[in-house]
Design a protein around this motif. Structure first.
Motif, PDB file in Angstrom:
ATOM      1  N   LEU A 119      -8.340  -4.082  -2.827  1.00 45.58           N
ATOM      2  CA  LEU A 119      -8.344  -5.062  -3.695  1.00 45.58           C
ATOM      3  C   LEU A 119      -7.834  -4.935  -4.968  1.00 45.58           C
ATOM      4  CD1 LEU A 119     -11.405  -6.896  -2.509  1.00 45.58           C
ATOM      5  CD2 LEU A 119      -9.445  -7.920  -1.812  1.00 45.58           C
ATOM      6  N   SER A 120      -7.051  -5.685  -5.590  1.00 48.62           N
ATOM      7  CA  SER A 120      -6.702  -5.464  -7.038  1.00 48.62           C
ATOM      8  C   SER A 120      -7.405  -6.411  -7.885  1.00 48.62           C
ATOM      9  CB  SER A 120      -5.136  -5.630  -7.424  1.00 48.62           C
ATOM     10  OG  SER A 120      -4.831  -7.094  -6.986  1.00 48.62           O
ATOM     11  N   ARG A 121      -7.464  -6.159  -9.174  1.00 47.22           N
ATOM     12  CA  ARG A 121      -8.081  -6.939  -9.992  1.00 47.22           C
ATOM     13  C   ARG A 121      -7.574  -8.138 -10.162  1.00 47.22           C
ATOM     14  NH1 ARG A 121      -7.990  -6.959 -14.957  1.00 47.22           N
ATOM     15  NH2 ARG A 121     -10.139  -7.508 -15.531  1.00 47.22           N
ATOM     16  N   GLU A 122      -6.433  -8.680  -9.751  1.00 47.47           N
ATOM     17  CA  GLU A 122      -5.741  -9.821  -9.712  1.00 47.47           C
ATOM     18  C   GLU A 122      -6.184 -10.514  -8.500  1.00 47.47           C
ATOM     19  OE1 GLU A 122      -4.108  -6.681 -10.352  1.00 47.47           O
ATOM     20  OE2 GLU A 122      -4.097  -7.222 -12.744  1.00 47.47           O
ATOM     21  N   GLN A 123      -6.054  -9.759  -7.407  1.00 50.92           N
ATOM     22  CA  GLN A 123      -6.491 -10.537  -6.056  1.00 50.92           C
ATOM     23  C   GLN A 123      -7.989 -11.058  -6.149  1.00 50.92           C
ATOM     24  OE1 GLN A 123      -5.511  -7.040  -3.720  1.00 50.92           O
ATOM     25  NE2 GLN A 123      -4.206  -8.339  -2.547  1.00 50.92           N
ATOM     26  N   VAL A 124      -8.781 -10.190  -6.725  1.00 45.56           N
ATOM     27  CA  VAL A 124     -10.150 -10.694  -6.853  1.00 45.56           C
ATOM     28  C   VAL A 124     -10.273 -12.121  -7.920  1.00 45.56           C
ATOM     29  CG1 VAL A 124     -12.409 -10.179  -7.593  1.00 45.56           C
ATOM     30  CG2 VAL A 124     -10.999  -8.294  -6.476  1.00 45.56           C
ATOM     31  N   LEU A 125      -9.587 -11.861  -8.903  1.00 44.28           N
ATOM     32  CA  LEU A 125      -9.530 -13.134  -9.833  1.00 44.28           C
ATOM     33  C   LEU A 125      -9.119 -14.295  -9.316  1.00 44.28           C
ATOM     34  CD1 LEU A 125      -8.554 -11.195 -13.082  1.00 44.28           C
ATOM     35  CD2 LEU A 125     -10.717 -12.314 -12.793  1.00 44.28           C
ATOM     36  N   GLU A 126      -8.005 -14.012  -8.344  1.00 42.26           N
ATOM     37  CA  GLU A 126      -7.187 -15.200  -7.704  1.00 42.26           C
ATOM     38  C   GLU A 126      -8.332 -15.825  -6.601  1.00 42.26           C
ATOM     39  OE1 GLU A 126      -3.957 -15.856  -4.416  1.00 42.26           O
ATOM     40  OE2 GLU A 126      -3.305 -14.954  -6.387  1.00 42.26           O
ATOM     41  N   ARG A 127      -8.893 -14.905  -5.979  1.00 43.03           N
ATOM     42  CA  ARG A 127      -9.666 -15.272  -4.691  1.00 43.03           C
ATOM     43  C   ARG A 127     -11.261 -16.131  -5.011  1.00 43.03           C
ATOM     44  NH1 ARG A 127      -8.207 -10.607  -0.686  1.00 43.03           N
ATOM     45  NH2 ARG A 127      -5.869 -10.968  -0.504  1.00 43.03           N
ATOM     46  N   MET A 128     -11.483 -15.793  -6.289  1.00 42.19           N
ATOM     47  CA  MET A 128     -12.833 -16.109  -6.787  1.00 42.19           C
ATOM     48  C   MET A 128     -12.634 -17.107  -7.786  1.00 42.19           C
ATOM     49  SD  MET A 128     -15.272 -12.574  -6.952  1.00 42.19           S
ATOM     50  CE  MET A 128     -16.682 -13.677  -7.205  1.00 42.19           C
ATOM     51  N   ALA A 129     -11.278 -17.781  -7.936  1.00 42.68           N
ATOM     52  CA  ALA A 129     -11.383 -18.612  -9.244  1.00 42.68           C
ATOM     53  C   ALA A 129     -12.178 -20.050  -8.767  1.00 42.68           C
ATOM     54  CB  ALA A 129      -9.611 -19.116  -9.180  1.00 42.68           C
ATOM     55  N   GLY A 130     -12.547 -20.228  -7.878  1.00 45.50           N
ATOM     56  CA  GLY A 130     -13.528 -21.507  -7.574  1.00 45.50           C
ATOM     57  C   GLY A 130     -14.758 -21.234  -8.109  1.00 45.50           C
ATOM     58  N   ASN A 131     -15.348 -20.142  -8.490  1.00 44.54           N
ATOM     59  CA  ASN A 131     -16.550 -19.806  -8.988  1.00 44.54           C
ATOM     60  C   ASN A 131     -16.530 -19.853 -10.534  1.00 44.54           C
ATOM     61  OD1 ASN A 131     -16.668 -18.523  -6.076  1.00 44.54           O
ATOM     62  ND2 ASN A 131     -18.898 -18.686  -6.453  1.00 44.54           N
ATOM     63  N   LEU A 132     -17.148 -20.743 -10.876  1.00 46.49           N
ATOM     64  CA  LEU A 132     -17.196 -20.715 -12.552  1.00 46.49           C
ATOM     65  C   LEU A 132     -18.337 -20.115 -13.198  1.00 46.49           C
ATOM     66  CD1 LEU A 132     -16.428 -24.433 -12.844  1.00 46.49           C
ATOM     67  CD2 LEU A 132     -15.044 -22.667 -12.717  1.00 46.49           C
ATOM     68  N   CYS A 133     -18.023 -19.430 -14.391  1.00 45.36           N
ATOM     69  CA  CYS A 133     -18.868 -18.600 -15.181  1.00 45.36           C
ATOM     70  C   CYS A 133     -18.940 -19.230 -16.645  1.00 45.36           C
ATOM     71  CB  CYS A 133     -18.674 -17.106 -15.021  1.00 45.36           C
ATOM     72  SG  CYS A 133     -19.685 -16.182 -16.177  1.00 45.36           S
ATOM     73  N   ARG A 134     -19.925 -19.692 -17.078  1.00 47.85           N
ATOM     74  CA  ARG A 134     -19.909 -20.132 -18.310  1.00 47.85           C
ATOM     75  C   ARG A 134     -19.789 -19.167 -19.399  1.00 47.85           C
ATOM     76  NH1 ARG A 134     -24.508 -24.640 -18.908  1.00 47.85           N
ATOM     77  NH2 ARG A 134     -23.906 -24.169 -20.875  1.00 47.85           N
ATOM     78  N   CYS A 135     -20.366 -18.031 -19.066  1.00 45.40           N
ATOM     79  CA  CYS A 135     -20.254 -16.832 -20.049  1.00 45.40           C
ATOM     80  C   CYS A 135     -18.943 -16.123 -20.023  1.00 45.40           C
ATOM     81  CB  CYS A 135     -21.137 -15.906 -19.793  1.00 45.40           C
ATOM     82  SG  CYS A 135     -23.041 -16.635 -19.689  1.00 45.40           S
ATOM     83  N   GLY A 136     -18.075 -16.362 -18.929  1.00 47.77           N
ATOM     84  CA  GLY A 136     -16.656 -15.753 -19.058  1.00 47.77           C
ATOM     85  C   GLY A 136     -16.494 -14.381 -18.667  1.00 47.77           C
ATOM     86  N   THR A 137     -17.478 -13.819 -17.873  1.00 45.93           N
ATOM     87  CA  THR A 137     -17.468 -12.617 -17.419  1.00 45.93           C
ATOM     88  C   THR A 137     -16.617 -12.217 -16.266  1.00 45.93           C
ATOM     89  OG1 THR A 137     -19.254 -12.854 -15.938  1.00 45.93           O
ATOM     90  CG2 THR A 137     -19.908 -12.046 -18.278  1.00 45.93           C
ATOM     91  N   TYR A 138     -15.314 -12.774 -16.174  1.00 47.54           N
ATOM     92  CA  TYR A 138     -14.453 -12.800 -15.071  1.00 47.54           C
ATOM     93  C   TYR A 138     -13.881 -11.405 -14.813  1.00 47.54           C
ATOM     94  CZ  TYR A 138     -14.779 -18.004 -14.953  1.00 47.54           C
ATOM     95  OH  TYR A 138     -15.349 -19.034 -14.864  1.00 47.54           O
ATOM     96  N   ASN A 139     -13.668 -10.883 -16.083  1.00 47.62           N
ATOM     97  CA  ASN A 139     -12.878  -9.503 -15.889  1.00 47.62           C
ATOM     98  C   ASN A 139     -13.883  -8.405 -15.377  1.00 47.62           C
ATOM     99  OD1 ASN A 139     -10.309 -10.081 -16.747  1.00 47.62           O
ATOM    100  ND2 ASN A 139     -10.829 -10.287 -19.033  1.00 47.62           N
ATOM    101  N   ARG A 140     -15.216  -8.432 -15.964  1.00 45.11           N
ATOM    102  CA  ARG A 140     -16.175  -7.911 -15.486  1.00 45.11           C
ATOM    103  C   ARG A 140     -16.504  -7.863 -13.961  1.00 45.11           C
ATOM    104  NH1 ARG A 140     -20.614  -8.162 -20.002  1.00 45.11           N
ATOM    105  NH2 ARG A 140     -19.521 -10.022 -20.497  1.00 45.11           N
TER     106      ARG A 140
END
Length: 153
Positions: A119-140
């Motif tokens: 899985l690439s980071r981009e694929q993970v970010l795309e597939r998990m886009a429906g999960n919100l994180c108020r702290c913005g830790t998406y890259n981690r």
């Protein structure tokens, strides 16, 4: 009575067909790892697995759970995938406030156990886009999911 499998164990509960699974998990089984976020299936905090697929439990009626298999964050943490994700979460210092983490982990588990061997980071970010994180830790989160997938082989 509604019968279903919960974290690998057969259970039954006296609940109405239209009661959301989220409240049955929290109130009847004291499984409070699954969180209430928005109540409209928009944030992902309430994500569980229904027959292996991530679903939003805040809008999932108990009628859809009859005879099915439900896995919560508590059940996930007993699995190899859950343990790999937990370790990656720590290594990448993912959690801040932590409120969204159980939903993030449940969605991530479907990725690391899915058919994609890499899985690439981009694929993970795309597939998990429906999960919100108020702290913005998406890259981690993305880095942790990629590493967990690698550790599972």
């Amino acid at each position: 009575m509604i019968e279903f499998k919960l974290n690998g164990k057969q259970v039954s509960v006296d609940a109405t067909d239209d009661k959301p699974l989220l409240w049955v998990l929290r109130e009847n089984f004291q499984l409070t790892g699954t969180k209430f976020g928005c109540g409209m299936a928009q944030c992902g905090a309430c994500t569980v697995h229904l027959n292996g697929q991530p679903m939003r439990s805040c809008i999932l009626p108990m009628s859809a759970v009859k005879g099915a298999s439900v896995t919560t964050i508590e059940g996930l943490m007993e699995t190899k995938a859950g343990q790999a994700l937990s370790q990656a979460w720590v290594e990448h210092q993912v959690p801040q406030c932590g409120y969204c983490q159980s939903g993030q982990l449940m969605t991530a588990a479907s990725l690391v156990t899915g058919p994609d061997k890499t899985l690439s980071r981009e694929q993970v970010l795309e597939r998990m886009a429906g999960n919100l994180c108020r702290c913005g830790t998406y890259n981690r989160i993305a880095d942790a999911v990629v590493n967990a997938r690698k550790s599972l082989g």
